[in-house]
Design a protein around this motif. Sequence first.
Motif, PDB file in Angstrom:
ATOM      1  N   SER A 204       0.837  -1.207   0.000  1.00  0.00           N
ATOM      2  CA  SER A 204       0.000   0.000   0.000  1.00  0.00           C
ATOM      3  C   SER A 204       0.866   1.249   0.000  1.00  0.00           C
ATOM      4  O   SER A 204       1.976   1.263   0.538  1.00  0.00           O
ATOM      5  CB  SER A 204      -0.913   0.015   1.230  1.00  0.00           C
ATOM      6  N   PHE A 205       0.352   2.300  -0.606  1.00  0.00           N
ATOM      7  CA  PHE A 205       0.977   3.611  -0.511  1.00  0.00           C
ATOM      8  C   PHE A 205      -0.085   4.689  -0.721  1.00  0.00           C
ATOM      9  O   PHE A 205      -1.126   4.452  -1.348  1.00  0.00           O
ATOM     10  CB  PHE A 205       2.122   3.777  -1.521  1.00  0.00           C
ATOM     11  N   VAL A 206       0.189   5.867  -0.172  1.00  0.00           N
ATOM     12  CA  VAL A 206      -0.675   7.041  -0.352  1.00  0.00           C
ATOM     13  C   VAL A 206       0.232   8.214  -0.686  1.00  0.00           C
ATOM     14  O   VAL A 206       1.096   8.581   0.118  1.00  0.00           O
ATOM     15  CB  VAL A 206      -1.506   7.359   0.911  1.00  0.00           C
ATOM     16  N   LEU A 207       0.055   8.783  -1.868  1.00  0.00           N
ATOM     17  CA  LEU A 207       0.886   9.888  -2.328  1.00  0.00           C
ATOM     18  C   LEU A 207       0.051  11.152  -2.438  1.00  0.00           C
ATOM     19  O   LEU A 207      -1.085  11.114  -2.937  1.00  0.00           O
ATOM     20  CB  LEU A 207       1.511   9.572  -3.690  1.00  0.00           C
ATOM     21  N   LEU A 208       0.608  12.260  -1.983  1.00  0.00           N
ATOM     22  CA  LEU A 208      -0.017  13.562  -2.169  1.00  0.00           C
ATOM     23  C   LEU A 208       0.654  14.236  -3.351  1.00  0.00           C
ATOM     24  O   LEU A 208       1.875  14.464  -3.341  1.00  0.00           O
ATOM     25  CB  LEU A 208       0.119  14.419  -0.915  1.00  0.00           C
ATOM     26  N   LEU A 209      -0.131  14.544  -4.370  1.00  0.00           N
ATOM     27  CA  LEU A 209       0.373  15.184  -5.585  1.00  0.00           C
ATOM     28  C   LEU A 209      -0.160  16.609  -5.679  1.00  0.00           C
ATOM     29  O   LEU A 209      -1.274  16.894  -5.224  1.00  0.00           O
ATOM     30  CB  LEU A 209      -0.056  14.395  -6.828  1.00  0.00           C
ATOM     31  N   LYS A 210       0.636  17.467  -6.288  1.00  0.00           N
ATOM     32  CA  LYS A 210       0.214  18.853  -6.528  1.00  0.00           C
ATOM     33  C   LYS A 210       0.132  19.088  -8.029  1.00  0.00           C
ATOM     34  O   LYS A 210       1.075  18.819  -8.762  1.00  0.00           O
ATOM     35  CB  LYS A 210       1.199  19.839  -5.895  1.00  0.00           C
ATOM     36  N   VAL A 211      -1.015  19.592  -8.470  1.00  0.00           N
ATOM     37  CA  VAL A 211      -1.220  19.930  -9.877  1.00  0.00           C
ATOM     38  C   VAL A 211      -0.958  21.424 -10.028  1.00  0.00           C
ATOM     39  O   VAL A 211      -1.601  22.252  -9.385  1.00  0.00           O
ATOM     40  CB  VAL A 211      -2.649  19.578 -10.333  1.00  0.00           C
ATOM     41  N   VAL A 212       0.012  21.756 -10.878  1.00  0.00           N
ATOM     42  CA  VAL A 212       0.498  23.130 -10.991  1.00  0.00           C
ATOM     43  C   VAL A 212      -0.137  23.822 -12.191  1.00  0.00           C
ATOM     44  O   VAL A 212      -0.055  23.330 -13.319  1.00  0.00           O
ATOM     45  CB  VAL A 212       2.031  23.148 -11.123  1.00  0.00           C
ATOM     46  N   ASN A 213      -0.774  24.957 -11.927  1.00  0.00           N
ATOM     47  CA  ASN A 213      -1.293  25.841 -12.976  1.00  0.00           C
ATOM     48  C   ASN A 213      -2.106  25.086 -14.019  1.00  0.00           C
ATOM     49  O   ASN A 213      -1.830  25.126 -15.214  1.00  0.00           O
ATOM     50  CB  ASN A 213      -0.135  26.582 -13.652  1.00  0.00           C
ATOM     51  N   SER A 214      -3.151  24.413 -13.555  1.00  0.00           N
ATOM     52  CA  SER A 214      -3.979  23.618 -14.463  1.00  0.00           C
ATOM     53  C   SER A 214      -4.723  24.481 -15.472  1.00  0.00           C
ATOM     54  O   SER A 214      -5.096  23.992 -16.542  1.00  0.00           O
ATOM     55  CB  SER A 214      -4.985  22.788 -13.658  1.00  0.00           C
ATOM     56  N   GLN A 215      -4.920  25.756 -15.148  1.00  0.00           N
ATOM     57  CA  GLN A 215      -5.626  26.621 -16.104  1.00  0.00           C
ATOM     58  C   GLN A 215      -4.782  26.870 -17.352  1.00  0.00           C
ATOM     59  O   GLN A 215      -5.319  27.219 -18.406  1.00  0.00           O
ATOM     60  CB  GLN A 215      -5.991  27.947 -15.445  1.00  0.00           C
ATOM     61  N   ALA A 216      -3.478  26.670 -17.251  1.00  0.00           N
ATOM     62  CA  ALA A 216      -2.598  26.834 -18.409  1.00  0.00           C
ATOM     63  C   ALA A 216      -2.102  25.500 -18.942  1.00  0.00           C
ATOM     64  O   ALA A 216      -1.994  25.318 -20.156  1.00  0.00           O
ATOM     65  CB  ALA A 216      -1.400  27.718 -18.042  1.00  0.00           C
ATOM     66  N   TYR A 217      -1.785  24.557 -18.035  1.00  0.00           N
ATOM     67  CA  TYR A 217      -1.154  23.309 -18.444  1.00  0.00           C
ATOM     68  C   TYR A 217      -2.072  22.100 -18.368  1.00  0.00           C
ATOM     69  O   TYR A 217      -1.632  20.987 -18.689  1.00  0.00           O
ATOM     70  CB  TYR A 217       0.081  23.043 -17.574  1.00  0.00           C
ATOM     71  N   GLY A 218      -3.297  22.286 -17.918  1.00  0.00           N
ATOM     72  CA  GLY A 218      -4.200  21.154 -17.800  1.00  0.00           C
ATOM     73  C   GLY A 218      -3.694  20.166 -16.760  1.00  0.00           C
ATOM     74  O   GLY A 218      -3.120  20.562 -15.744  1.00  0.00           O
ATOM     75  N   PRO A 219      -3.857  18.860 -16.999  1.00  0.00           N
ATOM     76  CA  PRO A 219      -3.452  17.856 -16.003  1.00  0.00           C
ATOM     77  C   PRO A 219      -2.020  17.359 -16.164  1.00  0.00           C
ATOM     78  O   PRO A 219      -1.646  16.354 -15.576  1.00  0.00           O
ATOM     79  CB  PRO A 219      -4.438  16.716 -16.271  1.00  0.00           C
ATOM     80  N   ASP A 220      -1.199  18.056 -16.958  1.00  0.00           N
ATOM     81  CA  ASP A 220       0.105  17.517 -17.325  1.00  0.00           C
ATOM     82  C   ASP A 220       1.222  17.806 -16.331  1.00  0.00           C
ATOM     83  O   ASP A 220       2.166  17.026 -16.237  1.00  0.00           O
ATOM     84  CB  ASP A 220       0.527  18.046 -18.702  1.00  0.00           C
TER      85      ASP A 220
END
Length: 255
Positions: A204-220
Motif C-alpha cells: 500500500s501507498f498514499v501519495l499527495l500530488l500537486k497539480v500546478v497551474n492547471s488553467q494553463a497546463y491542464g493535467p500535465d
Amino acid sequence: MNDDVRNIVLGVIAAGISAALGWLTRTYLWKRKLRRKQAFFGLPENSESLLVVNRDAGGTELAVHRYDVFALLELSALIKDCGANAQVVTQDAAQQGFGERTEFCVGGPGSNRRMLAHMSVMLPGVRVNVDPEPGPDRGAFQIGSERYRMEAGVTEYVLLARITAGPSRPVFLFCGQRAITNQAATRYLARNHERLARKHGNGSFVLLLKVVNSQAYGPDVVELVADVTRAAQTPLPSPEPSADSASSTTRPARS
C-alpha cells in the motif's frame, strides 16, 4: 561446396540464429514487464476490474465531469494493456466489498459515496472539506496535522493511493480537489507505475500530488509533494471538547 558458398551459408545461419535470439530476448523482456505490470495493478490475464465513476460535484446526479471521463479512458487503456476487462459502475451502484476485483475509484468524497466509504475505513487520517459554500477551506485536505488548501487553477492537490489487505486485489483511489486533478493522478500513475512498483512493490501507498497551474497546463504538470502513507492510515485524534461544553457536562444539576 567451395569456401565462398560455405561462408555465405554460415553467415545466413549466424544471422538467423542472432535474429531468433534477439526475438526470444525481446519477447522474454516484454512478458516479464507485462507480468510486473499485471502484478502491480492486480490484473492477471482475462481478470475483471471495477471502474467506479463519481458524479459532477457541481452538476446533476447523473452528470459526470469531462475530466473524470478522460480519467476513466486512461485507466481503461491501462486495464486493456494488462489483458483484463473493466466494468464501469456509478458511485451509488457499487454495493459490494473490496478485494475480489481490482478497483479504480475516481472522485472526492463529496461526489463519490464509494470514495467516502473507502476513506473512512482505509484512510482515517485524511479529512476533506466537502462544504459547498465558498471559502478558503473549501475542498481542503487535512492529512494528519497538515492542511492543504486549494487555489483553483493555480495550485490543487490530489491523493493517489494503492490500498491492499492481505492477498486481496488492490484498490486504487484518485481523490482530487477538482475533476482535473483526478485526471492528473491517473496520468501520473500511467507514467510512473514502473517506478512506483520498484519502490513500493505490491504494498500500500498514499501519495499527495500537486497539480500546478492547471488553467494553463491542464493535467500535465504534476509534482509529488510527499508520501503520506503513515499519516493517512493513522486515525486523527478526536477533537477535544470546548471549555463551554466541558463546563456544561461538569456543572451540577439544580435541585
